[in-house]
Motif scaffolding. Sequence first.
Motif, mmCIF file in Angstrom:
data_model
loop_
_atom_site.group_PDB
_atom_site.id
_atom_site.type_symbol
_atom_site.label_atom_id
_atom_site.label_comp_id
_atom_site.label_asym_id
_atom_site.label_seq_id
_atom_site.Cartn_x
_atom_site.Cartn_y
_atom_site.Cartn_z
ATOM 1 N N GLY A 1 0.835 -1.200 0.000
ATOM 2 C CA GLY A 1 0.000 0.000 0.000
ATOM 3 C C GLY A 1 0.863 1.239 0.000
ATOM 4 N N ASN A 2 0.555 2.177 0.886
ATOM 5 C CA ASN A 2 1.325 3.417 0.928
ATOM 6 C C ASN A 2 2.555 3.311 1.819
ATOM 7 N N GLU A 3 2.708 2.177 2.444
ATOM 8 C CA GLU A 3 3.812 2.048 3.388
ATOM 9 C C GLU A 3 4.821 1.006 2.927
ATOM 10 N N THR A 4 6.006 1.109 3.474
ATOM 11 C CA THR A 4 7.042 0.116 3.193
ATOM 12 C C THR A 4 7.666 -0.293 4.515
ATOM 13 N N THR A 5 7.781 -1.606 4.713
ATOM 14 C CA THR A 5 8.455 -2.087 5.914
ATOM 15 C C THR A 5 9.914 -2.328 5.578
ATOM 16 N N LEU A 6 10.782 -1.718 6.366
ATOM 17 C CA LEU A 6 12.225 -1.907 6.166
ATOM 18 C C LEU A 6 12.755 -2.904 7.193
ATOM 19 N N TYR A 7 13.623 -3.798 6.734
ATOM 20 C CA TYR A 7 14.287 -4.754 7.629
ATOM 21 C C TYR A 7 15.788 -4.524 7.540
ATOM 22 N N ALA A 8 16.425 -4.476 8.685
ATOM 23 C CA ALA A 8 17.893 -4.390 8.704
ATOM 24 C C ALA A 8 18.443 -5.657 9.317
ATOM 25 N N ILE A 9 19.413 -6.258 8.645
ATOM 26 C CA ILE A 9 20.106 -7.414 9.218
ATOM 27 C C ILE A 9 21.560 -7.020 9.419
ATOM 28 N N LEU A 10 21.959 -7.013 10.681
ATOM 29 C CA LEU A 10 23.316 -6.606 11.033
ATOM 30 C C LEU A 10 24.083 -7.807 11.556
ATOM 31 N N SER A 11 25.393 -7.750 11.385
ATOM 32 C CA SER A 11 26.196 -8.873 11.872
ATOM 33 C C SER A 11 27.340 -8.358 12.727
ATOM 34 N N LYS B 1 30.892 -9.861 14.668
ATOM 35 C CA LYS B 1 31.699 -11.073 14.643
ATOM 36 C C LYS B 1 31.913 -11.676 16.029
ATOM 37 N N VAL B 2 31.856 -10.853 17.064
ATOM 38 C CA VAL B 2 32.044 -11.420 18.399
ATOM 39 C C VAL B 2 30.785 -12.221 18.764
ATOM 40 N N GLY B 3 30.964 -13.479 19.026
ATOM 41 C CA GLY B 3 29.821 -14.329 19.371
ATOM 42 C C GLY B 3 29.009 -14.725 18.154
ATOM 43 N N GLY B 4 29.452 -14.332 16.970
ATOM 44 C CA GLY B 4 28.742 -14.713 15.743
ATOM 45 C C GLY B 4 27.308 -14.240 15.722
ATOM 46 N N LEU B 5 27.069 -13.037 16.219
ATOM 47 C CA LEU B 5 25.684 -12.573 16.346
ATOM 48 C C LEU B 5 25.159 -11.947 15.067
ATOM 49 N N LEU B 6 23.883 -12.212 14.816
ATOM 50 C CA LEU B 6 23.146 -11.451 13.819
ATOM 51 C C LEU B 6 22.039 -10.718 14.568
ATOM 52 N N GLY B 7 21.689 -9.548 14.091
ATOM 53 C CA GLY B 7 20.608 -8.799 14.712
ATOM 54 C C GLY B 7 19.631 -8.349 13.653
ATOM 55 N N VAL B 8 18.343 -8.351 13.992
ATOM 56 C CA VAL B 8 17.351 -7.887 13.027
ATOM 57 C C VAL B 8 16.390 -6.922 13.715
ATOM 58 N N ALA B 9 15.976 -5.915 12.977
ATOM 59 C CA ALA B 9 14.961 -4.986 13.457
ATOM 60 C C ALA B 9 14.193 -4.491 12.239
ATOM 61 N N SER B 10 13.015 -3.915 12.487
ATOM 62 C CA SER B 10 12.226 -3.425 11.360
ATOM 63 C C SER B 10 11.556 -2.108 11.717
ATOM 64 N N THR B 11 11.106 -1.431 10.672
ATOM 65 C CA THR B 11 10.346 -0.209 10.876
ATOM 66 C C THR B 11 9.428 -0.028 9.679
ATOM 67 N N THR B 12 8.494 0.887 9.823
ATOM 68 C CA THR B 12 7.609 1.170 8.705
ATOM 69 C C THR B 12 7.772 2.625 8.319
ATOM 70 N N VAL B 13 7.948 2.860 7.023
ATOM 71 C CA VAL B 13 8.078 4.239 6.548
ATOM 72 C C VAL B 13 7.029 4.508 5.477
ATOM 73 N N GLY B 14 6.764 5.769 5.248
ATOM 74 C CA GLY B 14 5.800 6.158 4.225
ATOM 75 C C GLY B 14 6.490 6.417 2.905
ATOM 76 N N GLU B 15 6.394 7.642 2.405
ATOM 77 C CA GLU B 15 6.973 7.981 1.102
ATOM 78 C C GLU B 15 8.476 8.235 1.172
ATOM 79 N N ALA B 16 8.980 8.541 2.371
ATOM 80 C CA ALA B 16 10.384 8.935 2.480
ATOM 81 C C ALA B 16 10.911 8.646 3.875
ATOM 82 N N PHE B 17 12.210 8.649 3.991
ATOM 83 C CA PHE B 17 12.860 8.559 5.296
ATOM 84 C C PHE B 17 14.193 9.276 5.179
ATOM 85 N N PRO B 18 14.736 9.784 6.275
ATOM 86 C CA PRO B 18 16.003 10.508 6.177
ATOM 87 C C PRO B 18 17.154 9.550 5.869
#
Lengths: 504, 253
Positions: A49-59, A61-78
Motif C-alpha cells: 500500500g502506501n507504506e514500506t516495511t524496512l528490515y535491517a540485518i546486522l552482523s 563477529k564477536v559471538g557470531g551474532l546477527l541482529g534484526v529490526a524493522s520499521t515502517t516508513v511512508g513515502e520517504a525517510f532521512p
Amino acid sequence: MKNAKTFHNGASLPLADIPRMDSHDFLQGIIDATDNGWRLSSLFGIPEGNETTLYAILSYKVGGLLGVASTTVGEAFPSITPLCPQAHLFEREIAEECGVLPQDHPWLKPVRFQRPFVKGKDAWGRKDAEGILPGVTDFFRVEGEEVHEVAVGPVHAGVIEPGHFRFQCHGEHVFHLEISLGYQHRGIEAGAAGGPHPKTLFQMETVAGDTTIGHNQAYCMVLEALSGTGVPAKGEALRGIALELERLANHTGDLGAIAGDVAFLPTASYCGRIRGDFLNMTALLCGSRFGRGLVRPGGTGFDCTRQQVDELLSRIAKARADLTGAVEILWESASSMSRFENTGKVSPETARQLGLVGPAARACGLARDVRHDHPFGIYRMSQIPVVTAQAGDVHSRALVRWLEAQKSLDFLDEQLRQLPGGPHRTEVRSLAGERLAVAMTEGWRGEICHAAITDQAGRFVRYKIVDPSFHNWQGLAMALRDEQISDFPLCNKSFNLSYCGYDL
Amino acid sequence: MIKTILARMKQGHRTIKYPKEPPVLPDLFRGYPELHPEKCPPDCRLCVEACAHGAISQEATISLDMGKCLFCPECADACPHGAISFSRDARLAANRREDLMVTAGEERRLARALEEKMLSLFGRSLKLREVSAGGCNACEADVNVLSTVVFDLGRFGIQFVASPRHADGILVTGPVTENMRLALLKTYEAVPEPKIVIASGACAINGGPFINSPEQHNGVNGLLPVDLYIPGCPPHPITILDGLLRLLGRMEG
C-alpha cells in the motif's frame, strides 16, 4: 544494535519476534551499531500500500551474532548514508525497488535500472510506459580545461559480463571512477516472490554462475532453517568440499588473470589451466564443472564414493604442486611485484566504512570471514584459519588469494580423509509460515547473505540476496582514485567482482 | 629466471589432443540424452513433472528439448524405470532450433558446416565477439577457457576479439536481459557483413532457468538470426569447441 532481536547464522525466527521500531530509532540504531563494529549485511524493504516495511540485518563477529529490526516508513525517510556509508547502495536499492525516497541521499541514482516492485510507485516519478534505459543517468563529472572523460562498456573488450565505467581523468591520472551496472538484471528476487517455485533452485544456482555453490548453499540453508531440517554430516562435509573447490578454482583463475594483466605470462597460462583442474574436480563430484546439481535442499544431490575420494586426494596433491610452482615464480618476478605493490590501494578505514567483504576486505587487514565469524555447515565443526594482508593494494589482494588457496587445500585434504559415512541428503519438510530466515556463507568473493520472509502459507513474501560484489564495487572505484587509468584492468582483476550477482 | 624455466619444464605440455583423440570427460558428465520410451509405463509423467524448465514432453512418446534442458540430474533421478538418462556424448550443437529436439527413434542432427561461400570466408579464420547478455559468468567462463593452453582455440584459427568491428560474428550468452537488448543489437550491427550468430548455453537459446520471466527475452531467437545453438548450462568447453569446429566443416562423425 540496541533492542534488535539477535540470532545466529542459518536460523529462522517468527516475524512476531522482530522488534518494530519507529523509523528514528531504527535508523539511529543502524548508525550506532555500525559505529560500534557491527556490519550492515542486508537492508531491504517490502512495499505494501502506501507504506514500506524496512528490515535491517546486522552482523557482529564477536559471538557470531546477527541482529534484526524493522520499521515502517511512508513515502520517504532521512538518508543515513552520510553517517553510515555502508548503507549507500542499500538506500538506493530501496528507492528503486520500493519507491521510497531516502531524503538527502548524497548520490541517489538507480542501482539496476529496473522497474519498481509496485507499479507506479517510482522514486523518480517515471511513468510506467517510459523506457528505463540502463546507464542513462547523471554521472559525477570533473570540469576543467584538460580534464577528460573516458566511458567504457557495457560491451567491453574481454569475454566478460557487461557494465559501464566512467573515468574522470587528467591525462593518465584518474580523479574518479563511477561504475554503473544493471545490464545483467534478470529479476531473480521478484521471481522468487510467492515461491519457492520449481525454477527457484535453478535461478539460485545462477545468481552468480561462478559462485553456484556459495549462493545455492545459502538458499538451501534458508529452506532448511524454515523447515527445521538438519543436514546429515556427510552432506555438510560435501558442501564444504564443494565450496572450497569453488574458491580454489576462482582464486587460481584470479591469480593467473592478475599475472596476465602485468604480462607475466607463465603464471597466467599455468593458472588458467590449473583453474580448470579444480573445476574438473567439482565435475568429478557431480558431472558439472560449476557444481550444478550438487547442493540440494537437505544435503547434496550426489554421494561421494571411496573411489572418488581417492581420486580427488590424488588430484588435489597434483594441483597443489602445480599451483605452488605457478604462483611462486610470480612472487619472484620483481617487475610484477613493482606493478602490484602500492597499486589500487584501499585504506582499512575506507574498507571498514564501505563495509567491504571477502578477500578485498582481508587484503586491507580486516579479519572478516563468514566461515570464521558466523560459522555454518561443516565450518561449525572444522575451523579454517582466516588470512589477512595489510597493504590494501593489488599485491595484498593477490597474496590473500594465494594464502587462502593453501588453507583451502589443507581443509580439503582433511575433510576428504575424514569424510563421514551415512546419508548425504535428507527430506526437507514444508516451510513454516510468518518467519524470517537468514543464511550467510563465505563465497570466494566474500559474504553472501540470503534472507527470506514467509507468509502464513510458508511462501516467500520477499527473498533478498546480497552478493559480496554489492558491497565491493565501490571499493574498486575507490581503489582507482589517483591511479593511472592504464592500471584499471589490473585493479579490476584484483577485485574480480560479479556483475550478475550485483544486478540479480 | 632459472626458476621460471624450471617451472616451465615441470608444468609440461598440456594441450589436449582433441579432436584427433576423444575428449576426457568426467564420469558423471551429462551429455546427449538417451530416451527409452519402451520402458515408460502407461500414463507415467514423472520425468515431465520433475523438469522445472519444461524441456520434456510426453505425448505419443517422450521427447526432450535440449534448448530448454539445463542438463541437471532431476529427470533421470525421478525416473525409476531408466527411460531417461544422459550419455557422456558432448556433441550437442545444432544449426536449427528444432534440431535440438530429441525424440527416440528419430535421426540425430548434429551441426553442419556453413554454406560454401561463408565457409570460404571463415573456414580457416573465424573472429568472434562475445556478448554476455545476462549470462551468469558460467557460460562466459567456459568460453574463456577455450583460449587457455588446454584447448588452445588459436590452433583452429578461431579467436575472440575485442571489437565487433574486427569480428566475423558474435557469440551470445545469457537470456538477453531487457537491459542488454539494445547493446546486443548495436554490437551485432557493428559487425561487418556477412556475419554469423552463435547462441551458447540454455539461456541464450531459450532463456534457461529464466524462461518466461519478464526482465528477459528468452534468448537470442526472434532478435537475431542464429547459425549455431550450443546447449548446456553451461555448455562444456568441448561442446562449444565441437560446435564451432562443425560449423567450420572441421569435424566428421
